[in-house]
Design a protein around this motif. Structure first.
Motif, PDB file in Angstrom:
ATOM      1  N   SER A  93       1.328   5.397  -2.227  1.00  0.00           N
ATOM      2  CA  SER A  93       0.348   4.421  -1.721  1.00  0.00           C
ATOM      3  C   SER A  93       1.024   3.143  -1.264  1.00  0.00           C
ATOM      4  N   ASP A  94       2.002   2.683  -2.045  1.00  0.00           N
ATOM      5  CA  ASP A  94       2.728   1.477  -1.635  1.00  0.00           C
ATOM      6  C   ASP A  94       3.461   1.710  -0.326  1.00  0.00           C
ATOM      7  N   ASP A  95       4.043   2.887  -0.199  1.00  0.00           N
ATOM      8  CA  ASP A  95       4.753   3.197   1.053  1.00  0.00           C
ATOM      9  C   ASP A  95       3.777   3.245   2.233  1.00  0.00           C
ATOM     10  N   ASN A  96       2.608   3.856   2.010  1.00  0.00           N
ATOM     11  CA  ASN A  96       1.606   3.916   3.090  1.00  0.00           C
ATOM     12  C   ASN A  96       1.094   2.536   3.457  1.00  0.00           C
ATOM     13  N   GLU A  97       0.920   1.661   2.471  1.00  0.00           N
ATOM     14  CA  GLU A  97       0.464   0.304   2.746  1.00  0.00           C
ATOM     15  C   GLU A  97       1.466  -0.440   3.611  1.00  0.00           C
ATOM     16  N   LYS A  98       2.736  -0.254   3.317  1.00  0.00           N
ATOM     17  CA  LYS A  98       3.759  -0.895   4.138  1.00  0.00           C
ATOM     18  C   LYS A  98       3.727  -0.371   5.569  1.00  0.00           C
ATOM     19  N   GLU A 102       2.791  -2.478   9.026  1.00  0.00           N
ATOM     20  CA  GLU A 102       3.671  -2.465  10.201  1.00  0.00           C
ATOM     21  C   GLU A 102       2.940  -1.947  11.433  1.00  0.00           C
ATOM     22  N   THR A 103       2.128  -0.903  11.237  1.00  0.00           N
ATOM     23  CA  THR A 103       1.359  -0.356  12.367  1.00  0.00           C
ATOM     24  C   THR A 103       0.327  -1.362  12.863  1.00  0.00           C
ATOM     25  N   GLN A 104      -0.332  -2.073  11.912  1.00  0.00           N
ATOM     26  CA  GLN A 104      -1.327  -3.072  12.305  1.00  0.00           C
ATOM     27  C   GLN A 104      -0.680  -4.216  13.063  1.00  0.00           C
TER      28      GLN A 104
END
Length: 475
Positions: A93-98, A102-104
């Motif tokens: 989840s932390d990796d996906n949030e990062k 970045e995508t946003q």
């Protein structure tokens, strides 16, 4: 087993004692001993059964204890596996949030001007949402308000399809504002009765049905018939438009999209306006009605007298029933009298006819003078009521003072409305009566002049006769 044996002895011993006593007084001692032996056998058998059940229960308890230990070990192993999985998911989840951040950021950088476009679209969508909700065109296309609400409240960039639909809805509003359309709609009548009607929508301005104007209620999304319609001249244009099939038809359009027509409900009618004048207003109207009737009676009377006088002027024959005929009769009856006597006779007839000619004229003038005074009285009464309302309730709500002010202004208006036409009718009737009296005086003066002329001619003839007789006598 020791406890059971002790209990058995404790129970059996009293029984043996009691049974022994019973044997003393019983005739069948052998039967009592047999019963005692059966009881002893039964107690021994029950002790064996209870011992067997206790051993089975202890075996089951030991088996369950081993099973609970095994389940506890399995639960601890499962907990450890789930904790390991939770740590893995938390890390993911932390990796996906990062990655999402970045995508946003990349999306924000690349969108750039699209965000400004999105803000403008949301603003215009909110503005048009209010316009569409208040427009009667929405009754024909109700789904567009939902779309505008979604556009105004959306937090995502709109797609090309939605932008095109937004443009189409705005364009349709412009086009429909210039069209006259027949459409079915629900119309509310009276106190809430509803009916499905075929109405005519004139752009986004007015709607009509059954020869009457309708208003659109955005709260319920339905049309409502006006409780008070415009004057008949305007309603005739409504009937012409309903009967027209094609071409150009004159029609009265409310540019405020029904606001002016809605104000007609609040504006009082003539009867309601008169009722605001109170008792003084009705007294003024009653006095005015009496004055007009009196003026009409005077006018009819003067017209009748005038017709008789004009008819008498056209002939030398005496026509009875009119003042000029009475003057001619008096002249003929007093032709041989002296000039002063004839003049007095004719003046008497004119003075006797004047009251019938001027009857009611003074009353009309009195009403014309009293009506403004009554209006002033109503003004004073209305202002007193206004000041009483101010004393009781203050000046916070102007509606509390409206009744008194309305009474003051309406009574003043009614006083002037009654006084002005009454004054004109008095002037008309008074001038007509004066003309009749002037005609009578002129005719009377003419008769007096004729009589005086006849007297002068007779005196001249007598003088010439005397002179001729004197000349014929000898000296």
């Amino acid at each position: 087993m020791k406890y059971i044996t002790a209990i058995t002895k404790a129970v059996v011993k009293p029984l043996v004692v009691s049974l022994g006593l019973g044997l003393t007084f019983s005739a069948g001692a052998s039967e009592g001993a047999a019963a005692l032996q059966d009881l002893l056998n039964k107690i021994k058998a029950d002790s064996v059964t209870e011992s067997r059940e206790n051993k089975a229960r202890e075996a089951r308890f030991l088996s369950d204890k081993n099973s609970q230990q095994r389940l506890l070990a399995e639960a601890k192993a499962e907990l450890k596996a789930q904790e390991t999985l939770s740590d893995q998911l938390l890390k993911q989840s932390d990796d996906n949030e990062k990655v999402l951040k970045e995508t946003q950021n990349t999306l924000d950088i690349r969108s750039g001007e699209l965000k400004e476009l999105f803000g403008v679209v949301r603003q215009f969508a909110g503005d048009n949402k209010g316009i569409f909700e208040a427009s009667m065109i929405t009754a024909q296309y109700p789904e567009r308000t939902t779309f505008m609400a979604e556009m105004a409240e959306s937090k995502k960039l709109p797609t090309t399809a939605k932008l095109e639909q937004f443009w189409h809805e705005v364009l349709r509003e412009m086009v429909e504002s210039g069209r006259v359309v027949n459409m079915p709609a629900t119309v509310i009548y009276g106190e809430g009765d509803e009916a499905q009607k075929d109405i005519i929508r004139v752009g986004s301005f007015n709607a009509i049905a059954d020869g009457k104007y309708l208003t659109y209620s955005p709260a319920v999304g339905k049309f409502q018939e006006l409780s008070r319609q415009p004057q008949s001249g305007i309603l005739s244009a409504v009937a012409e438009l309903e009967a027209s099939a094609a071409g150009y038809t004159p029609f009265y359009v409310d540019p405020s999209r029904g606001q002016i027509l809605s104000l007609l409900v609040q504006s009082p009618s003539i009867g309601e306006r008169i009722d605001q004048g109170g008792v003084v207003g009705y007294v003024i109207l009653g006095l005015g009605a009496f004055g007009l009737l009196l003026a009409a009676a005077c006018f009819i009377n003067l017209t009748r007298i005038g017709q008789g006088v004009r008819k008498q002027q056209k002939t030398d024959q005496v026509i009875k029933g009119n003042p000029l005929g009475d003057i001619m009769q008096a002249y003929q009856d007093n032709r041989d009298a002296d000039l002063e006597t004839l003049e007095l006779k004719l003046d008497e007839i004119i003075m006797r006819a004047a009251p019938s000619i001027e009857r009611g004229v003074g009353g009309i003038k009195l009403i014309a003078s009293v009506a403004p005074l009554l209006g002033l009285l109503g003004t004073v009464v209305g202002m007193i009521a206004t000041f009483q309302a101010i004393t009781l309730f203050g000046t916070g709500d102007p509606k509390l003072m409206a009744n008194g002010i309305s009474e003051a202004l309406v009574t003043t208006m009614l006083g002037l409305v009654v006084a002005i036409p009454t004054l004109f009718t008095h002037s008309l009737v008074n001038s007509k009566s004066r003309r009749l009296i002037q005609v009578l005086e002129e005719q009377s003066a003419g008769f007096i002049a004729r009589h005086q002329e006849q007297d002068l001619n007779t005196g001249a003839r007598n003088a010439r006769t005397t002179v001729s007789v004197n000349a014929a006598e000898p000296a």
